[in-house]
Write a protein that holds these residues in place. Sequence first.
Motif, PDB file in Angstrom:
ATOM      1  N   MET A   1       0.844  -1.176   0.000  1.00 17.86           N
ATOM      2  CA  MET A   1       0.000   0.000   0.000  1.00 17.86           C
ATOM      3  C   MET A   1       0.896   1.249   0.000  1.00 17.86           C
ATOM      4  N   ARG A   2       0.407   2.267  -0.651  1.00 14.37           N
ATOM      5  CA  ARG A   2       1.141   3.537  -0.745  1.00 14.37           C
ATOM      6  C   ARG A   2       0.578   4.536   0.260  1.00 14.37           C
ATOM      7  N   GLU A   3       1.447   5.455   0.697  1.00 11.88           N
ATOM      8  CA  GLU A   3       1.024   6.514   1.605  1.00 11.88           C
ATOM      9  C   GLU A   3       0.651   7.763   0.825  1.00 11.88           C
ATOM     10  N   PHE A   4      -0.378   8.464   1.328  1.00 12.83           N
ATOM     11  CA  PHE A   4      -0.839   9.708   0.730  1.00 12.83           C
ATOM     12  C   PHE A   4      -1.082  10.721   1.844  1.00 12.83           C
ATOM     13  N   LEU A   5      -0.644  11.946   1.614  1.00 13.50           N
ATOM     14  CA  LEU A   5      -1.002  13.050   2.487  1.00 13.50           C
ATOM     15  C   LEU A   5      -2.298  13.617   1.920  1.00 13.50           C
ATOM     16  N   VAL A   6      -3.343  13.648   2.732  1.00 12.56           N
ATOM     17  CA  VAL A   6      -4.657  14.079   2.261  1.00 12.56           C
ATOM     18  C   VAL A   6      -5.126  15.251   3.114  1.00 12.56           C
ATOM     19  N   GLU A   7      -5.463  16.329   2.437  1.00 15.57           N
ATOM     20  CA  GLU A   7      -6.030  17.497   3.095  1.00 15.57           C
ATOM     21  C   GLU A   7      -7.485  17.594   2.664  1.00 15.57           C
ATOM     22  N   LEU A   8      -8.392  17.499   3.630  1.00 16.97           N
ATOM     23  CA  LEU A   8      -9.827  17.539   3.365  1.00 16.97           C
ATOM     24  C   LEU A   8     -10.418  18.796   3.987  1.00 16.97           C
ATOM     25  N   THR A   9     -11.117  19.577   3.181  1.00 16.01           N
ATOM     26  CA  THR A   9     -11.810  20.766   3.675  1.00 16.01           C
ATOM     27  C   THR A   9     -13.302  20.525   3.524  1.00 16.01           C
ATOM     28  N   THR A  10     -14.010  20.668   4.628  1.00 13.98           N
ATOM     29  CA  THR A  10     -15.450  20.425   4.637  1.00 13.98           C
ATOM     30  C   THR A  10     -16.201  21.748   4.685  1.00 13.98           C
ATOM     31  N   THR A  11     -17.125  21.919   3.760  1.00 16.20           N
ATOM     32  CA  THR A  11     -17.974  23.100   3.720  1.00 16.20           C
ATOM     33  C   THR A  11     -19.423  22.619   3.664  1.00 16.20           C
ATOM     34  N   VAL A  12     -20.128  22.807   4.758  1.00 15.36           N
ATOM     35  CA  VAL A  12     -21.534  22.399   4.819  1.00 15.36           C
ATOM     36  C   VAL A  12     -22.349  23.419   4.025  1.00 15.36           C
ATOM     37  N   PRO A  13     -23.167  22.936   3.088  1.00 16.82           N
ATOM     38  CA  PRO A  13     -23.980  23.857   2.294  1.00 16.82           C
ATOM     39  C   PRO A  13     -24.915  24.690   3.175  1.00 16.82           C
ATOM     40  N   GLU A  14     -25.001  25.956   2.863  1.00 15.49           N
ATOM     41  CA  GLU A  14     -25.882  26.849   3.605  1.00 15.49           C
ATOM     42  C   GLU A  14     -27.314  26.321   3.541  1.00 15.49           C
ATOM     43  N   GLY A  15     -27.991  26.375   4.673  1.00 15.53           N
ATOM     44  CA  GLY A  15     -29.374  25.921   4.734  1.00 15.53           C
ATOM     45  C   GLY A  15     -29.542  24.445   5.043  1.00 15.53           C
ATOM     46  N   THR A  16     -28.427  23.719   5.213  1.00 19.03           N
ATOM     47  CA  THR A  16     -28.528  22.298   5.529  1.00 19.03           C
ATOM     48  C   THR A  16     -29.103  22.128   6.934  1.00 19.03           C
ATOM     49  N   ASP A  17     -30.034  21.202   7.067  1.00 26.06           N
ATOM     50  CA  ASP A  17     -30.647  20.912   8.351  1.00 26.06           C
ATOM     51  C   ASP A  17     -29.567  20.479   9.344  1.00 26.06           C
ATOM     52  N   PRO A  18     -29.493  21.134  10.511  1.00 32.53           N
ATOM     53  CA  PRO A  18     -28.472  20.756  11.510  1.00 32.53           C
ATOM     54  C   PRO A  18     -28.537  19.282  11.909  1.00 32.53           C
ATOM     55  N   ALA A  19     -29.715  18.688  11.882  1.00 30.13           N
ATOM     56  CA  ALA A  19     -29.830  17.255  12.215  1.00 30.13           C
ATOM     57  C   ALA A  19     -29.111  16.407  11.174  1.00 30.13           C
ATOM     58  N   GLU A  20     -29.162  16.827   9.904  1.00 31.73           N
ATOM     59  CA  GLU A  20     -28.446  16.107   8.843  1.00 31.73           C
ATOM     60  C   GLU A  20     -26.937  16.233   9.034  1.00 31.73           C
ATOM     61  N   VAL A  21     -26.489  17.420   9.418  1.00 33.40           N
ATOM     62  CA  VAL A  21     -25.063  17.631   9.687  1.00 33.40           C
ATOM     63  C   VAL A  21     -24.624  16.720  10.832  1.00 33.40           C
ATOM     64  N   ASP A  22     -25.388  16.705  11.910  1.00 34.44           N
ATOM     65  CA  ASP A  22     -25.051  15.858  13.061  1.00 34.44           C
ATOM     66  C   ASP A  22     -25.034  14.382  12.678  1.00 34.44           C
ATOM     67  N   ARG A  23     -26.018  13.958  11.876  1.00 30.78           N
ATOM     68  CA  ARG A  23     -26.084  12.557  11.453  1.00 30.78           C
ATOM     69  C   ARG A  23     -24.849  12.187  10.644  1.00 30.78           C
ATOM     70  N   ARG A  24     -24.483  13.040   9.702  1.00 29.70           N
ATOM     71  CA  ARG A  24     -23.311  12.748   8.866  1.00 29.70           C
ATOM     72  C   ARG A  24     -22.016  12.783   9.669  1.00 29.70           C
ATOM     73  N   ARG A  25     -21.902  13.713  10.597  1.00 28.98           N
ATOM     74  CA  ARG A  25     -20.678  13.777  11.419  1.00 28.98           C
ATOM     75  C   ARG A  25     -20.536  12.532  12.288  1.00 28.98           C
ATOM     76  N   ALA A  26     -21.650  12.049  12.829  1.00 27.01           N
ATOM     77  CA  ALA A  26     -21.605  10.812  13.626  1.00 27.01           C
ATOM     78  C   ALA A  26     -21.211   9.631  12.746  1.00 27.01           C
ATOM     79  N   ALA A  27     -21.789   9.557  11.542  1.00 26.06           N
ATOM     80  CA  ALA A  27     -21.445   8.479  10.615  1.00 26.06           C
ATOM     81  C   ALA A  27     -19.994   8.592  10.162  1.00 26.06           C
ATOM     82  N   GLU A  28     -19.503   9.817  10.039  1.00 21.38           N
ATOM     83  CA  GLU A  28     -18.104  10.049   9.649  1.00 21.38           C
ATOM     84  C   GLU A  28     -17.153   9.465  10.690  1.00 21.38           C
ATOM     85  N   ALA A  29     -17.474   9.647  11.969  1.00 21.73           N
ATOM     86  CA  ALA A  29     -16.623   9.104  13.039  1.00 21.73           C
ATOM     87  C   ALA A  29     -16.586   7.580  12.981  1.00 21.73           C
TER      88      ALA A  29
END
Length: 100
Positions: A1-29
């Motif tokens: 396997m190869r190593e990669f340096l990855v820089e991820l920038t997250t921008t939540v779309p304006e108007g997104t339901d906060p519950a959806e943001v929370d759900r995705r962040r929990a799933a992300e973890a």
Amino acid sequence: MREFLVELTTTVPEGTDPAEVDRRRAAEAVRAAELSATGHLLRLWRPVGEPRSIGVWLAADEYELHEKVIGTLPLRAWMTARITPLVSHPNDPGGPDASA
């Protein structure tokens, strides 16, 4: 396997339901823990006060990294990724020749 340096920038779309943001962040973890357990996510940092993360990820190649690793993150639709393939530096104190 190869190593990669990855820089991820997250921008939540304006108007997104906060519950959806929370759900995705929990799933992300959960997904990050799975990727760590399978050896795809080695290290992950967040610069103080910034909406981005910087990590060392492993994959067979960039295609696998994009499609089967980073692409499986629940927040991916809201992320931009900057990927840098890595190779060991001859002076890396933790590199493969460190114990020689």
